[in-house]
Design a protein around this motif. Structure first.
Motif, mmCIF file in Angstrom:
data_model
loop_
_atom_site.group_PDB
_atom_site.id
_atom_site.type_symbol
_atom_site.label_atom_id
_atom_site.label_comp_id
_atom_site.label_asym_id
_atom_site.label_seq_id
_atom_site.Cartn_x
_atom_site.Cartn_y
_atom_site.Cartn_z
ATOM 1 N N CYS A 98 3.851 4.449 13.749
ATOM 2 C CA CYS A 98 3.135 3.628 12.779
ATOM 3 C C CYS A 98 3.111 4.377 11.448
ATOM 4 N N LEU A 99 3.364 3.706 10.357
ATOM 5 C CA LEU A 99 3.388 4.368 9.055
ATOM 6 C C LEU A 99 2.024 4.944 8.681
ATOM 7 N N ALA A 100 0.950 4.395 9.229
ATOM 8 C CA ALA A 100 -0.399 4.901 8.935
ATOM 9 C C ALA A 100 -0.596 6.327 9.431
ATOM 10 N N THR A 101 0.094 6.710 10.487
ATOM 11 C CA THR A 101 -0.083 8.042 11.073
ATOM 12 C C THR A 101 1.129 8.934 10.902
ATOM 13 N N PHE A 102 2.119 8.485 10.167
ATOM 14 C CA PHE A 102 3.346 9.252 9.977
ATOM 15 C C PHE A 102 3.058 10.490 9.127
ATOM 16 N N PRO A 103 3.679 11.629 9.444
ATOM 17 C CA PRO A 103 3.411 12.860 8.691
ATOM 18 C C PRO A 103 3.769 12.751 7.205
ATOM 19 N N ASN A 122 10.612 11.657 5.463
ATOM 20 C CA ASN A 122 11.410 10.454 5.220
ATOM 21 C C ASN A 122 11.492 9.637 6.490
ATOM 22 N N ALA A 123 11.512 8.333 6.319
ATOM 23 C CA ALA A 123 11.586 7.430 7.464
ATOM 24 C C ALA A 123 12.307 6.159 7.054
ATOM 25 N N THR A 124 12.702 5.413 8.061
ATOM 26 C CA THR A 124 13.276 4.086 7.856
ATOM 27 C C THR A 124 12.365 3.089 8.544
ATOM 28 N N VAL A 125 12.033 2.019 7.839
ATOM 29 C CA VAL A 125 11.213 0.964 8.430
ATOM 30 C C VAL A 125 12.015 0.315 9.548
ATOM 31 N N SER A 126 11.457 0.324 10.768
ATOM 32 C CA SER A 126 12.166 -0.286 11.897
ATOM 33 C C SER A 126 11.691 -1.708 12.148
ATOM 34 N N GLY A 164 14.897 -1.546 7.820
ATOM 35 C CA GLY A 164 16.075 -0.869 7.280
ATOM 36 C C GLY A 164 15.813 -0.152 5.980
ATOM 37 N N THR A 165 14.660 -0.395 5.344
ATOM 38 C CA THR A 165 14.330 0.250 4.074
ATOM 39 C C THR A 165 13.908 1.692 4.317
ATOM 40 N N ARG A 166 14.421 2.590 3.499
ATOM 41 C CA ARG A 166 14.050 4.008 3.598
ATOM 42 C C ARG A 166 12.806 4.253 2.763
ATOM 43 N N GLN A 216 0.909 -2.090 10.264
ATOM 44 C CA GLN A 216 1.860 -3.147 10.644
ATOM 45 C C GLN A 216 3.308 -2.707 10.462
ATOM 46 N N LEU A 217 3.520 -1.527 9.880
ATOM 47 C CA LEU A 217 4.863 -1.024 9.619
ATOM 48 C C LEU A 217 5.210 0.074 10.611
ATOM 49 N N GLU A 218 6.246 -0.147 11.384
ATOM 50 C CA GLU A 218 6.757 0.877 12.307
ATOM 51 C C GLU A 218 7.973 1.530 11.652
#
Length: 86
Positions: free
Chosen positions: A10-15, A19-23, A46-48, A78-80
């Motif tokens: 979850c983007l809320a808890t991402f370090p 960098n990440a890509t929205v899955s 697909g967005t980085r 809501q964003l993984e």
């Protein structure tokens, strides 16, 4: 690099500063104006993105390309995303 079969976070808890890509985005849990605004800002599978610091109310700074946005905690949940190398 978009790899949909990897474990997502979850983007809320991402370090921070990663960098990440929205899955996936759970569009059903967002009000139509919120969903439309996310699309306008470029948030799509697909967005980085790069996650930044936490700000007031649990919102976090999220970079999409050269733009930076403060995204509220509800929307972040809501964003993984899947991690990617810089």
């Amino acid at each position: 690099l978009y790899v949909p079969h990897m474990a997502s976070d979850c983007l809320a808890t991402f370090p921070r500063r990663r960098n990440a890509t929205v899955s996936t985005i759970d569009w059903t849990r967002l009000a139509p104006p919120e969903a439309r605004r996310l699309r306008e800002l470029g948030f799509r599978p697909g967005t980085r993105v790069q996650i930044g610091r936490t700000v007031a109310g649990g919102a976090r700074i999220v970079s999409v390309g050269t733009a930076r946005y403060a995204v509220d905690a509800h929307t972040l949940r809501q964003l993984e995303v899947v991690p990617v190398e810089a």
